[in-house]
Design an enzyme around this catalytic site. Structure first.
Site, PDB file in Angstrom:
ATOM      1  N   ASP A  26      42.585  29.757  20.796  1.00  0.00           N
ATOM      2  CA  ASP A  26      42.546  28.303  20.992  1.00  0.00           C
ATOM      3  C   ASP A  26      41.161  27.743  20.694  1.00  0.00           C
ATOM      4  OD1 ASP A  26      43.477  25.817  21.634  1.00  0.00           O
ATOM      5  OD2 ASP A  26      43.541  26.147  23.798  1.00  0.00           O
ATOM      6  N   GLY A  29      40.489  23.330  16.467  1.00  0.00           N
ATOM      7  CA  GLY A  29      40.330  21.902  16.201  1.00  0.00           C
ATOM      8  C   GLY A  29      39.013  21.374  16.753  1.00  0.00           C
ATOM      9  N   TRP A  31      36.343  23.108  17.407  1.00  0.00           N
ATOM     10  CA  TRP A  31      35.235  23.731  16.647  1.00  0.00           C
ATOM     11  C   TRP A  31      34.960  22.902  15.390  1.00  0.00           C
ATOM     12  CZ3 TRP A  31      34.577  25.718  11.750  1.00  0.00           C
ATOM     13  CH2 TRP A  31      33.508  26.606  11.553  1.00  0.00           C
ATOM     14  N   ARG A  39      40.326  19.549  10.647  1.00  0.00           N
ATOM     15  CA  ARG A  39      40.914  20.599  11.498  1.00  0.00           C
ATOM     16  C   ARG A  39      41.252  21.857  10.693  1.00  0.00           C
ATOM     17  NH1 ARG A  39      42.751  19.453  16.455  1.00  0.00           N
ATOM     18  NH2 ARG A  39      44.413  20.984  16.227  1.00  0.00           N
ATOM     19  N   SER A  71      53.030  28.640  17.716  1.00  0.00           N
ATOM     20  CA  SER A  71      54.007  28.629  18.805  1.00  0.00           C
ATOM     21  C   SER A  71      55.222  27.796  18.397  1.00  0.00           C
ATOM     22  CB  SER A  71      53.378  28.042  20.069  1.00  0.00           C
ATOM     23  OG  SER A  71      53.305  26.635  19.955  1.00  0.00           O
ATOM     24  N   ASN A  74      54.359  24.282  18.229  1.00  0.00           N
ATOM     25  CA  ASN A  74      53.446  23.783  17.187  1.00  0.00           C
ATOM     26  C   ASN A  74      54.146  22.939  16.120  1.00  0.00           C
ATOM     27  OD1 ASN A  74      51.176  26.659  17.229  1.00  0.00           O
ATOM     28  ND2 ASN A  74      50.990  24.672  18.244  1.00  0.00           N
ATOM     29  N   TRP A  75      55.497  22.995  16.057  1.00  0.00           N
ATOM     30  CA  TRP A  75      56.232  22.148  15.097  1.00  0.00           C
ATOM     31  C   TRP A  75      56.019  20.673  15.394  1.00  0.00           C
ATOM     32  CZ3 TRP A  75      57.532  24.711  10.987  1.00  0.00           C
ATOM     33  CH2 TRP A  75      57.924  26.037  11.082  1.00  0.00           C
ATOM     34  N   ARG A 186      42.524  34.184  26.574  1.00  0.00           N
ATOM     35  CA  ARG A 186      42.638  32.851  25.987  1.00  0.00           C
ATOM     36  C   ARG A 186      41.235  32.290  25.800  1.00  0.00           C
ATOM     37  NH1 ARG A 186      46.932  28.101  26.779  1.00  0.00           N
ATOM     38  NH2 ARG A 186      46.084  26.721  25.199  1.00  0.00           N
TER      39      ARG A 186
HETATM   40  C1  FPP Z   1      44.709  26.663  18.277  1.00  0.00           C
HETATM   41  O1  FPP Z   1      43.640  25.801  18.025  1.00  0.00           O
HETATM   42  C2  FPP Z   1      45.042  27.479  17.117  1.00  0.00           C
HETATM   43  C3  FPP Z   1      46.212  27.397  16.422  1.00  0.00           C
HETATM   44  C4  FPP Z   1      47.314  26.495  16.772  1.00  0.00           C
HETATM   45  C5  FPP Z   1      46.460  28.214  15.227  1.00  0.00           C
HETATM   46  C6  FPP Z   1      45.896  29.595  15.216  1.00  0.00           C
HETATM   47  C7  FPP Z   1      45.852  30.044  13.811  1.00  0.00           C
HETATM   48  C8  FPP Z   1      44.820  30.696  13.239  1.00  0.00           C
HETATM   49  C9  FPP Z   1      43.616  31.161  13.956  1.00  0.00           C
HETATM   50  C10 FPP Z   1      44.832  30.983  11.788  1.00  0.00           C
HETATM   51  C11 FPP Z   1      45.876  31.934  11.329  1.00  0.00           C
HETATM   52  C12 FPP Z   1      45.640  33.304  11.755  1.00  0.00           C
HETATM   53  C13 FPP Z   1      46.307  34.370  11.255  1.00  0.00           C
HETATM   54  C14 FPP Z   1      46.094  35.702  11.855  1.00  0.00           C
HETATM   55  C15 FPP Z   1      47.256  34.236  10.134  1.00  0.00           C
HETATM   56  P1  FPP Z   1      43.873  24.235  18.166  1.00  0.00           P
HETATM   57  O2  FPP Z   1      44.174  23.694  16.822  1.00  0.00           O
HETATM   58  O3  FPP Z   1      44.916  23.985  19.205  1.00  0.00           O
HETATM   59  O4  FPP Z   1      42.452  23.801  18.656  1.00  0.00           O
HETATM   60  P2  FPP Z   1      42.108  22.571  19.592  1.00  0.00           P
HETATM   61  O5  FPP Z   1      42.783  22.836  20.915  1.00  0.00           O
HETATM   62  O6  FPP Z   1      40.625  22.645  19.666  1.00  0.00           O
HETATM   63  O7  FPP Z   1      42.608  21.344  18.907  1.00  0.00           O
END
Ligand code: FPP
Length: 238
Positions: A26, A29, A31, A39, A71, A74-75, A186
């Protein structure tokens, strides 16, 4: 293999090394936002972090690393972000497959990846097939995965087979051929499971760190493993 209620000393590896580590990656975004980047740049950096952490986990003797990449919730994200994540998955598999195979790493998918575009689903199937006999380590990627729906599917399968008990449900989970979950991490300071590995987390050690996922590297994983090694696991005993 799947019972969580076993001391970690079984199987020869030192008791202090978790057999199975799962990570909710997590903070991509945030970062990116902190750097004034889109993003998608955060997700790209997150994929690089996943590479580094996989290498460090293998070197430490972790048998299975499970990453929550997408997840079933995430859709709900904007179409552009879903396209970015799907594109990244495509790129990651294209680039990493031969390395994974060379390193003796088996790729396993949790969840239903058939909901993705047909070419991505097919690419994932091929990668799983190619690495199926690898034994050094397992990389499990959760794609379109939700813990509650996994439990419902497993309960239905157990009922269809005639018996609903813990063993029957465990045998029907997506993780049935993985070692018990020892450590669940996490990143990014959130303290939630967000529907990830709900059944499997029953006896897992939980570790929440403030680091945003793209900044989580080999050293961060080694620090997490050291934290795990200091904990005493009692599985409900004294
Ligand atoms: C959460 O950060 C991260 C995700 C929803 C996607 C995770 C995917 C990757 C790290 C890339 C793909 C990896 C592989 C192994 C194929 P967020 O976007 O929810 O961050 P935020 O909470 O700061 O907005």
């Amino acid at each position: 293999m799947t019972s969580g209620a076993q001391p970690a000393s079984a199987g020869g590896a030192p008791a202090s090394v978790p057999r199975h580590v799962a990570i909710i990656m997590d903070g991509n975004g945030r970062w990116a936002k902190a750097r004034g980047l889109p993003r998608a740049a955060g997700h790209r950096a997150g994929a690089e972090a996943a590479r580094a952490v996989l290498r460090a986990a293998g070197e430490a003797g972790v048998q299975c690393l499970t990453l929550y990449a997408f997840s079933s919730e995430n859709w709900r994200r904007p179409a552009q972000e879903i396209a970015d994540l799907t594109g990244l998955l495509r790129f990651y598999i294209q680039r990493e497959l031969s390395n994974l195979h060379k390193e003796g790493i088996r790729l396993k998918i949790l969840g239903d990846h058939n909901a993705f575009e047909a070419d991505v689903a097919k690419m994932v199937d091929k990668a799983v097939e190619k690495t199926a006999a690898n034994r050094r380590m397992t990389l499990a990627i959760a794609l379109n995965y939700g813990g509650r729906s996994e439990i419902v599917r497993a309960a239905r399968a157990a009922a269809a087979a005639g018996e609903i008990d813990e063993e029957a449900i465990e045998r029907a989970l997506d993780t049935s051929d993985l070692p018990p979950l020892d450590l669940l991490i996490r990143t990014s300071g959130e303290h939630r499971l967000s529907n990830f590995l709900l059944w499997q987390a029953a006896y897992a050690e939980l570790l929440f760190v403030d680091t945003l996922w793209p900044d989580f590297d080999g050293d961060a994983l080694r620090a997490a493993l050291a934290d795990y090694a200091r904990r005493e696991r009692r599985y409900g005993g004294l």
